[in-house]
Design a protein around this motif. Structure first.
Motif, PDB file in Angstrom:
ATOM      1  N   MET A 475       0.832  -1.190   0.000  1.00  0.00           N
ATOM      2  CA  MET A 475       0.000   0.000   0.000  1.00  0.00           C
ATOM      3  C   MET A 475       0.881   1.260   0.000  1.00  0.00           C
ATOM      4  N   ALA A 476       0.468   2.216  -0.816  1.00  0.00           N
ATOM      5  CA  ALA A 476       1.229   3.468  -0.870  1.00  0.00           C
ATOM      6  C   ALA A 476       0.290   4.620  -0.529  1.00  0.00           C
ATOM      7  N   SER A 477       0.863   5.641   0.067  1.00  0.00           N
ATOM      8  CA  SER A 477       0.017   6.782   0.422  1.00  0.00           C
ATOM      9  C   SER A 477      -0.259   7.623  -0.811  1.00  0.00           C
ATOM     10  N   ALA A 478      -1.292   8.436  -0.739  1.00  0.00           N
ATOM     11  CA  ALA A 478      -1.670   9.285  -1.866  1.00  0.00           C
ATOM     12  C   ALA A 478      -0.541  10.247  -2.205  1.00  0.00           C
ATOM     13  N   GLU A 479       0.146  10.705  -1.182  1.00  0.00           N
ATOM     14  CA  GLU A 479       1.229  11.677  -1.422  1.00  0.00           C
ATOM     15  C   GLU A 479       2.378  11.019  -2.180  1.00  0.00           C
ATOM     16  N   GLN A 480       2.715   9.815  -1.752  1.00  0.00           N
ATOM     17  CA  GLN A 480       3.812   9.086  -2.424  1.00  0.00           C
ATOM     18  C   GLN A 480       3.480   8.892  -3.907  1.00  0.00           C
ATOM     19  N   VAL A 481       2.270   8.450  -4.145  1.00  0.00           N
ATOM     20  CA  VAL A 481       1.861   8.181  -5.527  1.00  0.00           C
ATOM     21  C   VAL A 481       1.865   9.479  -6.325  1.00  0.00           C
ATOM     22  N   GLU A 482       1.337  10.514  -5.696  1.00  0.00           N
ATOM     23  CA  GLU A 482       1.257  11.804  -6.395  1.00  0.00           C
ATOM     24  C   GLU A 482       2.646  12.295  -6.782  1.00  0.00           C
ATOM     25  N   ARG A 483       3.587  12.149  -5.849  1.00  0.00           N
ATOM     26  CA  ARG A 483       4.958  12.615  -6.138  1.00  0.00           C
ATOM     27  C   ARG A 483       5.580  11.792  -7.265  1.00  0.00           C
ATOM     28  N   ALA A 484       5.363  10.493  -7.179  1.00  0.00           N
ATOM     29  CA  ALA A 484       5.948   9.627  -8.215  1.00  0.00           C
ATOM     30  C   ALA A 484       5.357   9.955  -9.587  1.00  0.00           C
ATOM     31  N   VAL A 485       4.088  10.232  -9.632  1.00  0.00           N
ATOM     32  CA  VAL A 485       3.435  10.548 -10.904  1.00  0.00           C
ATOM     33  C   VAL A 485       3.946  11.885 -11.434  1.00  0.00           C
ATOM     34  N   ARG A 486       4.040  12.840 -10.524  1.00  0.00           N
ATOM     35  CA  ARG A 486       4.503  14.176 -10.957  1.00  0.00           C
ATOM     36  C   ARG A 486       5.922  14.100 -11.502  1.00  0.00           C
ATOM     37  N   ALA A 487       6.707  13.180 -10.934  1.00  0.00           N
ATOM     38  CA  ALA A 487       8.107  13.062 -11.354  1.00  0.00           C
ATOM     39  C   ALA A 487       8.265  12.292 -12.662  1.00  0.00           C
ATOM     40  N   THR A 488       7.161  11.825 -13.192  1.00  0.00           N
ATOM     41  CA  THR A 488       7.236  11.062 -14.455  1.00  0.00           C
ATOM     42  C   THR A 488       6.578  11.883 -15.571  1.00  0.00           C
ATOM     43  N   PRO A 489       7.374  12.501 -16.434  1.00  0.00           N
ATOM     44  CA  PRO A 489       6.801  13.431 -17.419  1.00  0.00           C
ATOM     45  C   PRO A 489       5.845  12.762 -18.417  1.00  0.00           C
ATOM     46  N   SER A 490       6.056  11.475 -18.695  1.00  0.00           N
ATOM     47  CA  SER A 490       5.208  10.826 -19.717  1.00  0.00           C
ATOM     48  C   SER A 490       3.793  10.547 -19.213  1.00  0.00           C
ATOM     49  N   ILE A 491       3.545  10.728 -17.919  1.00  0.00           N
ATOM     50  CA  ILE A 491       2.209  10.439 -17.385  1.00  0.00           C
ATOM     51  C   ILE A 491       1.332  11.691 -17.468  1.00  0.00           C
TER      52      ILE A 491
END
Lengths: 788, 216
Positions: A475-491
């Protein structure tokens, strides 16, 4: 050899061209039947033998861990023949700098002493040493690796570890890796340790000592084992008892083979129509001979035996022609199935009952087809047979329909002649048309089914608004996921879901199915609600069942409440809707509000749905991996929508390839039928053709007349097939999909099928009439006029 | 040998009922060489067909060699014909896919009066008797008209019948061959009934027919 038998054989020889066509048609049916029956016999025997030789587990218990003391106690139970701890992990594997592939990793305690669910070494090392991995032989193509390569393996909790691919094994119990797009890997406990995973084996595979085919007994023994484990303080999460002594795909294989054998019988039935045509024509041409035989003392039964002997010769010849290719075809099917189901064939020996069935069917089919014409033909009295009636009572023009047809005008005389000629022998033409029309019907149905499947899948995939589905190892927190997504330009955007498993408590169910908890206003899935409603903000314990799940559990109806078990908790859920998801497994969707509030997973997720920018799926996949790593998270699996679609298409491809092949075979039989019909028509009308030639018709005109007649028959059959293909495709498609996937199918009519089959029909018309037409023009006028 | 009493035969035609034979009374004694003469449509072939059981009478009784032909079923007629009657047709009617000797053996195979081993020698003997043994293994298409008719006579004698019926046996032959064939039939020493157009054919008895009646 008696004179009647000689006559039978020589008559067959005299009609050798037509006989050969009919024999070929029967042979097609017999060859199909031989292939179907022999492959059925071989595969059932070999699959069971191959599968049983691996001592498949009678039961599998999933627990927290298996300790030595518990194992010892379980093994001491007299009903337990063998008990082995295993572990199955999901992970990813990569060969060199290639793409990550989904991995199912089996951890085996002692490779040299496997007694349950045995693995068969194929190549390379056995057993694998620490730091080595074995891969299932069929999965080697998925892994894109070869023995000796270094592969990188990543599991949920461990780190990326390089392992040497030291060999391959055969694991009959697993579905074909290529079809599932999975890699099956096998490692020791030592390697598991290197992967950074806890050294725990959490599955117990059992083999019962006796009565292993008795499911109730197996379940009883498994329950006893479960009691032992629980008494020792272990939590048994799940107990599975696979269908005893049956390969997981045995039913599917039997169904496929049954379809094939049924189809072969159908082809045989159609070839029977050709025998009927041939024998009817033969009997008609032999009326006078029958009269003479009766005059010299032959009884009806004696004379009928002569013609039945001819039908028997057709059967014998067809069997002789067909058995070899049929057995060859059977072997080819066996090989393909063995690859498909991933098992080895030790023997291609065909049991005697198969030959008995083929012999009986091959002899009976022409005999039964000949029964009516022979019996009718031998009924003629001597006087009728020997009297020249001139224009017979059954000639064209004596029935009302003939006279109506004769009233049709406005066409060129040769076309009128071709049209009327085509309908002179109505039964013969009808049988020919039926075979041709069935070929067309199968062909168009195959195309329609294909178009409908593609259309339905398009509609299904259009409801998925994501490109990538990623499952996390925890399980990952919403913040973790949000940061990971933001750090991925192709998403472009992402959504966090929770994926878990659920089941309905007994007695309603027990089988587990995936449950997805998603935001009520999800942007990633546009459910096609066919009953009830979609999620709304404020829904808490709301559940939407997929059509496959609703079909499985009748209690799932919009408006009703059900008790659903997720993990150890059983909770009341309100079914608010049913979502149509054709070709999909049984799935439940719930509003994540409940898990957020009551489940203590507020904002957390273990499954991501991702929409990418500019179609850059690979960029997003690779980028997200790194971004997640930076957040201390790990992607366990990562499947693109395109991958899923490919897997679907692979499964569907088989269905319409089979249908197209079958329609080609029927079309072939139809073509042979047309050729037989046209050659009989030409033979019977040889004198008329002489008259036409005497009246000034050139050989070319006669040739064109015959071809035009064949074209009329083919066009009429095309029309019948075109008219019937719509309802048949619709009904068949719906029935098949409903049976196989418990959901309907959107019907699409493939208009190009009509045009293609029209071209095929015209081609068949020309091919089927060419030889008879050519023969017709070779006869001199004098010969034709003298012909009786 | 042959006794017909009040035998009539009607045919249903598109134009209505057509009486082919009307109230025929006729007796032919054993060993007689009889001819039935008359114009086309006079009923001679119909009469021959009724005597040989090739057709059934509409009324009346037909007794041939003690057998009540008029009361027999189709199967009984076939069996009786095969044993008791030999037929010779105008167009020979040999089966084209059987050789001359096989054509002669065919009635033997049907009747099964002789063991299989004896059938070929007997067929050869019959072919020799009609002077055509040299052509025994040829197909009919390789034989002349006269030769084919000799084979047909041999076939008619296959089961040594008491009665030989011939419908225009010389109608398709040249005069010299026709004479030879008739001589052959006359020399058989059996009851022979021939339907023919030729009124001057020498016979023990000539039955003349007109409009379905025996007029002389």
């Amino acid at each position: 050899m008696t004179a009647p038998l000689r006559k039978a054989l020589r008559d067959v020889w005299q009609e050798r061209t037509r006989t050969a066509l009919v024999v070929l048609a029967i042979a097609l049916g017999i060859a199909g039947l031989t292939a179907g029956l022999s492959s059925y016999a071989i595969l059932v025997r070999e699959l069971n033998r191959g599968y049983l030789e691996t001592e498949p587990a009678s039961a599998i218990l999933r627990t927290d861990f298996v300790d030595d003391a518990s194992l010892k106690e379980v093994r001491a139970i007299p009903e337990v023949k063998a008990a082995e701890p295993r572990r199955v992990l999901n992970g990813r594997i990569k060969a060199g700098p290639g793409q990550w592939r989904s991995l199912v990793l089996f951890v085996v305690q002692d490779f040299s002493g496997i007694r349950v669910s045995k693995l068969v070494p194929q190549a390379g090392a056995w057993p694998p040493a620490a730091g080595e991995i074995l891969i299932e032989r069929d999965a080697m193509q998925v892994a894109h690796a070869k023995v000796g390569d270094l592969v990188t393996v990543r599991t949920a909790r461990g780190q990326d570890v390089s392992l040497r691919l030291s060999g391959t094994v055969k694991d009959v119990g697993q579905a074909q890796a290529r079809m599932e797009n999975l890699v099956y890997g096998y490692v020791t406990l030592a390697t598991l340790s290197q992967l950074g995973e806890t050294l725990v084996l959490d599955q117990l595979h059992l083999l019962v000592a006796q009565d292993g085919f008795n499911e109730a007994h197996v379940r009883g023994v498994a329950e006893q084992v479960k009691g032992v484990l629980e008494a020792r303080g272990h939590l048994v999460k799940r107990l599975d008892v696979p269908a005893p002594v049956k390969h997981p795909h045995a039913d599917l294989m039997s169904l496929l083979l049954l379809v094939m054998a049924s189809f072969a019988l159908f082809v045989l039935l159609l070839s029977g129509a050709l025998v009927l045509n041939l024998m009817t024509a033969l009997m008609a041409s032999q009326v006078r001979q029958i009269g003479v035989m009766k005059a010299v003392g032959g009884s009806r039964a004696q004379i009928a035996r002569i013609y039945f002997a001819q039908a028997l010769v057709l059967g014998i010849a067809a069997i002789a022609v067909a058995v070899g290719p049929g057995l060859w075809g059977g072997r080819a099917i066996c090989r393909a199935m063995a690859v498909f189901l991933n098992f080895d064939l030790a023997s291609f020996a065909v049991p005697l009952w198969v030959f008995a069935c083929i012999g009986l069917t091959g002899l009976l089919a022409p005999l039964l087809s000949a029964a009516w014409p022979v019996w009718k033909g031998t009924k003629v009295t001597v006087r009728e047979a020997l009297t020249d009636y001139g224009v017979s009572r059954n000639s064209f023009g004596t029935s009302a329909s003939d006279r109506r047809l004769a009233g049709v005008g406005g066409l060129a005389r040769p076309v009128l002649l071709a049209l009327r000629n085509a309908l002179r022998r109505r039964m013969r033409v009808a049988l020919t048309m039926v075979t041709l029309a069935l070929g067309g019907l199968f062909f168009m149905t195959a195309l329609n089914l294909r178009a409908s499947m593609i259309g339905t899948l398009d509609a299904l995939f259009s409801t998925m608004k994501f490109d990538l589905s990623v499952s996390l190892s925890e399980m990952a927190s919403a913040e973790q996921v949000e940061r990971a997504v933001r750090a991925t330009p192709s998403i472009a955007r992402a959504e966090g879901w929770i994926a878990t498993e659920g089941s309905f408590p007994a007695p309603a169910g027990g089988e587990r199915f995936p449950v997805f908890a998603m935001p009520p206003k999800t942007q990633m899935l546009q459910l096609n609600i066919v009953s009830g409603r979609d999620f709304q903000p404020g829904d808490t314990n709301a559940l939407i069942a997929s059509s496959a799940l609703a079909a499985k559990y009748r209690q799932l109806q919009a408006g009703k409440s059900v008790r659903l078990r997720m993990g150890p908790v059983v909770q009341e859920w309100q079914v608010i809707g049913i979502a149509r998801q054709p070709f999909s497994p049984a799935v439940a969707y719930i509003s994540r509000a409940y898990l957020d509030e009551a489940g203590g997973h507020a904002g957390m997720s273990n499954s991501l749905r991702i929409a990418v920018r500019d179609g850059d799926v690979e960029g997003a996949r690779a980028g997200l991996d790194k971004s997640l790593e930076a957040e201390g998270l790990r992607a366990l699996t990562s499947n693109s929508k395109a991958d899923s679609r490919t897997s679907f298409d692979q499964h569907m491809l088989m269905i319409y390839v089979v249908l197209i092949v079958l329609s080609c075979i029927i079309g072939g039989v139809g073509g042979l039928g047309l050729m037989t019909t046209m050659s009989l028509n030409v033979l019977e009308r040889r004198r008329e053709m002489g008259v036409l030639r005497a009246l000034g018709a050139t050989p070319r005109v006669v040739w064109l007349l015959v071809v035009a007649e064949g074209t009329v028959i083919c066009l009429a059959s095309w029309e019948a097939a075109a008219l019937l293909s719509w309802p048949l495709s619709r009904g068949l498609g719906r029935g098949l999909v409903l049976h196989a996937f418990r959901s309907g199918m959107d019907f699409t009519f493939e208009a190009s099928g009509l045009a293609v089959w029209l071209l095929v029909s015209l081609l068949l018309a020309v091919l089927g009439s060419f030889v008879p037409a050519w023969n017709a023009t070779r006869v001199t006028v004098r010969e034709a006029l003298a012909y009786e | 040998m042959i006794s017909l009493q009040r035998v009539s035969k009607d045919y249903a035609t598109p134009a209505g009922r057509f009486p082919a034979l009307r109230e025929i009374d006729l007796t032919i004694v054993a060993g007689e060489f009889a001819t039935i003469v008359g114009r086309s449509g006079s009923g001679k072939s119909t009469l021959l067909n009724l005597i040989g059981g090739l057709d059934t009478a509409s009324s009346g009784t037909i007794d041939v060699g003690g057998a009540a032909v008029h009361g027999m079923s189709e199967a009984q007629l076939s069996s009786w014909r095969g044993r008791k009657v030999g037929f010779v047709f105008q167009f020979f009617q040999l089966l084209p896919t059987l050789t001359a000797i096989e054509n002669v053996m065919l009635p033997m195979d049907f009747a099964r009066l002789l063991p299989p081993r004896q059938r070929r020698p007997r067929a050869l003997e019959l072919l020799a008797r009609t002077g055509i043994a040299g052509q025994a293994d040829k197909l009919p298409s390789a034989l002349s008209g006269g030769q084919q008719q000799r084979v047909a006579i041999s076939r008619a004698l296959a089961n040594d019948p008491e009665l030989l019926l011939a419908d225009e046996p010389t109608g398709n032959l040249d005069s010299e061959t026709a004479r030879a064939v008739l001589g052959l039939l006359r020399g058989l020493g059996k009851t022979v009934v021939i339907a023919t157009h030729e009124r001057d054919l020498k016979a023990d008895r000539t039955i003349e027919m007109a409009d379905g009646r025996v007029v002389r």
